[in-house]
Design a protein around this motif. Structure first.
Motif, short mmCIF file in Angstrom:
data_model
loop_
_atom_site.label_atom_id
_atom_site.label_comp_id
_atom_site.label_asym_id
_atom_site.label_seq_id
_atom_site.Cartn_x
_atom_site.Cartn_y
_atom_site.Cartn_z
N ALA A 1 75.69 -45.70 -78.05
CA ALA A 1 75.39 -45.26 -78.27
C ALA A 1 74.52 -44.25 -77.62
O ALA A 1 73.84 -42.69 -77.05
CB ALA A 1 74.52 -44.69 -79.10
N ALA A 2 73.09 -44.55 -76.43
CA ALA A 2 72.52 -44.54 -76.10
C ALA A 2 72.54 -43.58 -74.75
O ALA A 2 71.98 -42.63 -73.73
CB ALA A 2 71.74 -45.90 -75.29
N PRO A 3 74.14 -43.35 -74.07
CA PRO A 3 74.73 -43.08 -72.76
C PRO A 3 74.91 -41.45 -73.26
O PRO A 3 74.53 -40.80 -73.13
CB PRO A 3 75.47 -43.40 -71.80
CG PRO A 3 74.89 -44.66 -72.08
CD PRO A 3 74.34 -44.67 -73.51
N LEU A 4 75.39 -42.00 -74.80
CA LEU A 4 75.74 -40.93 -75.15
C LEU A 4 74.94 -39.64 -75.73
O LEU A 4 74.33 -38.55 -75.26
CB LEU A 4 76.67 -40.90 -76.55
CG LEU A 4 77.86 -41.06 -76.50
CD1 LEU A 4 79.27 -41.68 -77.70
CD2 LEU A 4 78.87 -40.12 -75.09
N LEU A 5 73.84 -40.22 -76.11
CA LEU A 5 72.69 -39.22 -76.26
C LEU A 5 71.74 -38.83 -74.95
O LEU A 5 71.60 -37.64 -75.10
CB LEU A 5 71.74 -40.27 -77.24
CG LEU A 5 71.65 -40.39 -78.52
CD1 LEU A 5 70.47 -41.40 -78.87
CD2 LEU A 5 71.09 -39.20 -79.54
N ILE A 6 71.76 -39.39 -74.01
CA ILE A 6 70.99 -38.96 -72.81
C ILE A 6 72.20 -38.02 -72.22
O ILE A 6 71.41 -36.93 -72.17
CB ILE A 6 71.04 -40.50 -71.93
CG1 ILE A 6 69.48 -40.74 -72.35
CG2 ILE A 6 70.62 -39.73 -70.26
CD1 ILE A 6 69.97 -42.25 -71.94
N LEU A 7 72.70 -37.71 -72.38
CA LEU A 7 73.68 -36.35 -71.25
C LEU A 7 74.19 -35.53 -72.81
O LEU A 7 73.67 -34.42 -72.47
CB LEU A 7 75.82 -37.46 -72.01
CG LEU A 7 75.87 -38.20 -70.32
CD1 LEU A 7 77.24 -39.11 -71.22
CD2 LEU A 7 75.79 -37.33 -69.00
N TYR A 8 73.94 -35.56 -73.90
CA TYR A 8 73.44 -34.38 -74.81
C TYR A 8 72.58 -34.07 -74.77
O TYR A 8 72.75 -32.94 -75.05
CB TYR A 8 74.07 -35.37 -76.35
CG TYR A 8 73.36 -33.88 -77.76
CD1 TYR A 8 74.75 -33.10 -77.95
CD2 TYR A 8 72.56 -33.73 -78.42
CE1 TYR A 8 75.03 -32.25 -78.67
CE2 TYR A 8 71.82 -33.03 -79.02
CZ TYR A 8 73.50 -32.10 -79.48
OH TYR A 8 72.96 -30.96 -80.09
N ALA A 9 71.40 -34.91 -74.80
CA ALA A 9 70.26 -33.89 -74.80
C ALA A 9 70.05 -33.43 -73.10
O ALA A 9 69.00 -32.52 -72.69
CB ALA A 9 68.52 -35.71 -74.76
N SER A 10 70.68 -33.75 -72.49
CA SER A 10 70.53 -33.13 -70.86
C SER A 10 71.60 -32.02 -70.78
O SER A 10 71.56 -30.92 -69.99
CB SER A 10 71.65 -33.90 -69.41
OG SER A 10 70.33 -35.49 -69.81
N GLY A 11 72.47 -31.53 -72.00
CA GLY A 11 72.98 -30.68 -72.20
C GLY A 11 74.72 -30.59 -72.35
O GLY A 11 75.50 -29.58 -71.90
N TYR A 12 75.11 -32.11 -71.48
CA TYR A 12 76.64 -32.17 -71.41
C TYR A 12 77.51 -32.63 -72.55
O TYR A 12 77.47 -32.33 -73.75
CB TYR A 12 77.07 -33.92 -70.81
CG TYR A 12 76.09 -33.36 -69.40
CD1 TYR A 12 77.42 -33.74 -68.36
CD2 TYR A 12 74.82 -33.76 -69.18
CE1 TYR A 12 76.58 -33.09 -67.26
CE2 TYR A 12 74.47 -34.39 -67.19
CZ TYR A 12 75.95 -33.70 -67.13
OH TYR A 12 75.05 -33.40 -65.27
N ARG A 13 78.38 -31.64 -73.19
CA ARG A 13 78.80 -31.79 -74.27
C ARG A 13 80.29 -31.44 -73.58
O ARG A 13 81.02 -31.21 -72.41
CB ARG A 13 79.00 -30.20 -74.47
CG ARG A 13 77.56 -29.79 -75.05
CD ARG A 13 76.96 -30.15 -76.10
NE ARG A 13 75.75 -29.91 -76.85
CZ ARG A 13 74.81 -30.45 -75.48
NH1 ARG A 13 74.93 -31.36 -74.96
NH2 ARG A 13 73.86 -29.91 -76.72
N LEU A 14 81.53 -31.61 -74.65
CA LEU A 14 83.06 -31.86 -74.13
C LEU A 14 83.56 -30.72 -74.06
O LEU A 14 83.42 -29.30 -75.44
CB LEU A 14 83.73 -32.41 -75.19
CG LEU A 14 83.77 -34.17 -75.29
CD1 LEU A 14 84.24 -34.91 -76.67
CD2 LEU A 14 83.96 -34.83 -73.97
#
Lengths: 511, 294
Positions: free
Chosen positions: B23-36
């Motif tokens: 979850a940590a990398p996913l949250l960081i990616l999400y917070a940074s604007g990365y989406r599928l």
């Protein structure tokens, strides 16, 4: 040479040592404060110079804290069930299957300037426990310097309750004995030695059959405490290699204490409940019980420091080369929540009490120094214990500050460039949402807290129970103001060598 | 009843550790604007932040209503936007529309601050004389009141604002002689255009000077008319109020797409002055008005 015979076995602070030992011990005193301040200052600097890295760190830290909350809640819930189970159990029946007539209880009740009402409340509770009182010796351990009033209280109590117990001893701890610090440790050590001479030896009791319960003066044991304790003592694989820890409920005056004081008291109980399910992290705290044989071997509680309640555990841990533990009783004793005549005074007392408790950080240099010196403690035990203790003191002083105060820092000081990133927009929302979800766990806290409440006094409104539920929204403030701040102050004092003395929490009752 | 077994506790620890690691990398990616994206590939997105000066304002992104502002929430933040150009429209009944085409860049929030002026200005005249009630003869038993015309001090203050600046207080006269400086922005008149430059640290430069990370040093406001007077619009450092030959107008500095220019009053002979960075006084001939900005 046994470790307990070394000159540093009962070291109180760095200045008690000489040469390189003194330097090493002093560095170890600096270490916890350095670590906590380093974390806080590091987060601030990172937020300023590398806000993106700081934001990543904060998100990961928030998640860690959230998962830790879940982990601890599992322990809390299990211990809640265990306490309720233990409270419902027929301990007399359990004990009747064992031979226990030879077990003798020595209860030490130290007091200083507390009122007759406070002392009597505890003694009358002791007088009505489900146990053969003739197998209990009560020692009222007063301070000589407290004067005639304290003496009168002792005599009044003796007159009213003396005949109920097998033995009743009043001791007066002289002030200013060499090598002592004024405080509970020196008083109960003096009282226990007096009880050995006056009661145990005169009755020719075997030391290994005597269980000592060192209670704070406001401690009210639940009815089956001594049955529970005796059963655990007799069924433990080695009862002399463990201390026995009840769960402190702060219920004596809970209906009269203000909300923030109740939340702090409740949080403290919950912490002890969680630790009961993680005995490897548990050290004795406040009121506890221990075999007299073990105590006698190490010369009772330390007299030259504040946190004698936990230090006795570490004394025994090092004396037994790491082969010592705490046996959680998962059975409560009730104590006072902080309450003073005014709200402000209560707040000050809550802060000071927590500062004294978190001054338990003085044990960290003792433990680490002991691990350096005592080669017989297995390395893995040293490593695991050190990590647990360092993490414990570090998280106490820093985590609430990082969660509730520093979470938004990169947005505030990270500069315009950072503030144009999606990350900077999402950071506050993410932090807030993680916190809100974590706060849902407070529902469990409210349920548990209410389940252990004593009956509502008639002079309290029925709506008072509602405030016992809603009070938990204060958690972010209480764990920061009455948890992290005093913790950080205690560590800073130790770091700077501004050692604390023993502060007696004033006991106040409202009728 | 036994305590939690060490096996169970270990299982909890491992489970939560696994959740953390995932979850940590996913949250960081999400917070940074990365989406599928539609093809289930990780794609970097950006966002738009629009602030509106009032409540009851509708904010549209590509003609889709994103938010109607309220007293508590006067802005809109839209994320999950693929890098592209988006048309932003901000409207409110009886107010002039603000619109802009903004480019969205990966991991970045494109900010814009809209402004809306009334279609019909509310001008309150400041009269030179005002009526005042005065008590009658106190010596007599019957109290009487009389109405007198007295000088209006506000008018005197306002009229003084429009007086020509004395030569001694002028800076050296050049073709770019009039300068307005607001904290870190300077506005220089250069003939019939205004040159806006950022004086502060480049790390703090307002977003409208930049496209992604490339920022320019100067923005030009060209009203295509002679500029009689200009100033920063009260409370806003990104807006310039100008009196032109055909009226008083407000232009935004932001030139990422066509600069929004809104009129305050239309027609010849108008001039304005700002008192204490707050009140806008408008003068036509000997008449003075104060602009009601509410």
């Amino acid at each position: 040479m046994k470790y307990s015979d070394t000159p540093y076995f009962k070291v109180g602070r760095a200045s008690d040592l000489t040469g390189s030992d003194r330097l090493v011990y002093r560095l170890l005193e600096i270490f916890p404060g350095f670590l906590s301040w380093g974390t806080i200052i590091g987060t601030i600097l990172l937020s300023f110079f590398a806000p993106i890295v700081a934001a990543y760190f904060i998100i990961a830290f928030d998640l860690y804290w959230f998962l830790k909350t879940i982990y601890l809640s599992v322990h809390l819930r299990h211990n809640w069930r265990r306490i309720r189970y233990n409270l419902a159990l027929d301990w007399q029946d359990m004990l009747s299957k064992l031979k226990y007539e030879h077990i003798f209880h020595l209860v030490i009740l130290p007091y200083h300037t507390e009122s007759l009402e406070v002392v009597e409340h505890s003694v009358s509770a002791l007088a009505s426990v489900n146990y053969d009182k003739k197998k209990i010796a009560l020692v009222l351990a007063r301070e000589e310097k407290a004067g005639d009033k304290s003496k009168e209280i002792a005599e009044t109590i003796k007159h009213r309750y003396g005949s109920i117990f097998g033995d009743f001893l009043i001791t007066a701890h002289p002030a200013g004995l060499p090598g002592e610090m004024a405080g509970k440790g020196s008083n109960i050590s003096y009282a226990t030695e007096m009880a050995r001479k006056e009661i145990l030896d005169k009755k020719s009791l075997l030391y290994e059959d005597v269980i000592v319960s060192a209670f704070d003066v406001d401690t009210v044991p639940y009815k089956d405490y001594f049955l529970t304790l005796t059963w655990h003592f007799l069924t433990a694989p080695d009862p002399h290699s463990v201390s026995f820890q009840p769960v402190p409920f702060y219920n004596n005056n809970i209906w009269h204490a203000p909300a923030f004081s109740r939340v702090v008291a409740g949080s403290s109980t919950f912490w002890q409940m969680m630790q009961q399910e993680r005995p490897e992290k548990l050290a004795t705290f406040s009121s506890h019980s221990v075999s007299f044989k073990s105590l006698y071997e190490v010369g009772y509680w330390q007299k030259n420091m504040v946190s004698e309640d936990s230090r006795i555990y570490w004394n025994l841990f090092l004396a037994r080369n790491g082969n010592y533990g705490v046996l959680p009783l998962s059975y409560p004793v009730s104590m006072d929540a902080n309450l003073a005549p005014t709200l402000w005074q209560t707040a000050k007392n809550v802060y000071k009490q927590n500062r004294r408790w978190t001054w338990g950080v003085e044990n960290l240099p003792y433990i680490l120094f002991g691990f350096i010196k005592n080669k017989k403690v297995p390395f893995l035990t040293k490593l695991k214990t050190s990590i647990v203790q360092i993490e414990g003191f570090w998280s106490l002083a820093t985590n609430p500050i990082m969660i509730f105060l520093l979470g938004w820092l990169p947005v505030v000081i990270g500069g315009d460039k950072f503030n144009k990133t999606i990350l900077s927009y999402n950071l506050p929302f993410l932090t807030r949402n993680i916190m809100i979800i974590a706060m849902l766990g407070l529902v469990l806290s409210a349920v548990i807290f209410i389940s252990f409440l004593p009956e509502r006094p008639k002079n309290r409104s029925k709506y008072a129970k509602l405030s016992m539920v809603f009070q938990w929204v204060l958690i972010p403030f209480t764990i920061t103001i009455f948890g992290a701040f005093p913790g950080l102050e205690a560590q800073t004092r130790l770091m700077l060598g501004k050692y604390m003395g023993f502060w007696v929490t004033p006991k106040h009752r409202k009728n | 009843m036994y305590s939690l077994s060490s096996k169970k506790r270990l299982w909890y620890r491992i489970s939560l550790a696994v959740i953390f690691v995932i979850a940590a990398p996913l949250l960081i990616l999400y917070a940074s604007g990365y989406r599928l994206d539609d093809a289930f590939k990780l794609a970097s997105t950006g966002g738009i932040y629009i602030s509106a000066p009032q409540s009851g304002v509708e904010i549209y992104v590509d003609n889709e209503l994103i938010r109607k502002t309220s007293a508590f929430q006067k802005n809109a933040f839209v994320q999950n936007l693929k890098p592209a150009d988006y048309e932003i429209r901000v409207t409110k009944e009886d107010y002039q529309e603000w619109s802009k085409i903004l480019s969205v860049f990966p991991e970045t929030v494109t900010e814009a601050h809209s402004f809306l002026l009334r279609k019909e200005p509310v001008l309150v005249e400041v009269r030179s004389l005002v009526s005042a009630e005065t008590d009658g003869d106190r010596a007599t038993s019957t109290a009487t009141t009389s109405i007198k015309q007295i000088k209006n001090p506000e008018y005197d203050i306002a009229i003084k604002l429009f007086e020509p600046i004395k030569t001694s207080t002028l800076k050296k006269a050049t073709s770019t002689d009039i300068e307005k400086v607001s904290r870190k922005l300077s506005v220089l008149r250069d003939g019939d255009i205004l040159r806006v430059t950022w004086l502060g640290n480049m790390d703090d430069i307002p977003g409208y000077f930049c496209r992604n990370e490339i920022c320019k040093e100067e923005i030009i406001i060209n009203p295509n008319s002679k500029i009689k007077h200009f100033d920063f619009f009260p409370g806003r450092e990104d807006l310039i109020i100008m009196s032109l030959e055909n009226g008083i107008y407000v232009s935004e500095i932001d030139d990422r797409s066509k600069q929004n220019v809104q009129k305050i009053v239309e027609g010849g002979g108008y001039d304005f002055r700002i008192l204490e960075g707050d009140q806008i006084y408008i003068k036509k001939a000997r008449q003075i008005f104060v602009l009601n900005q509410a």
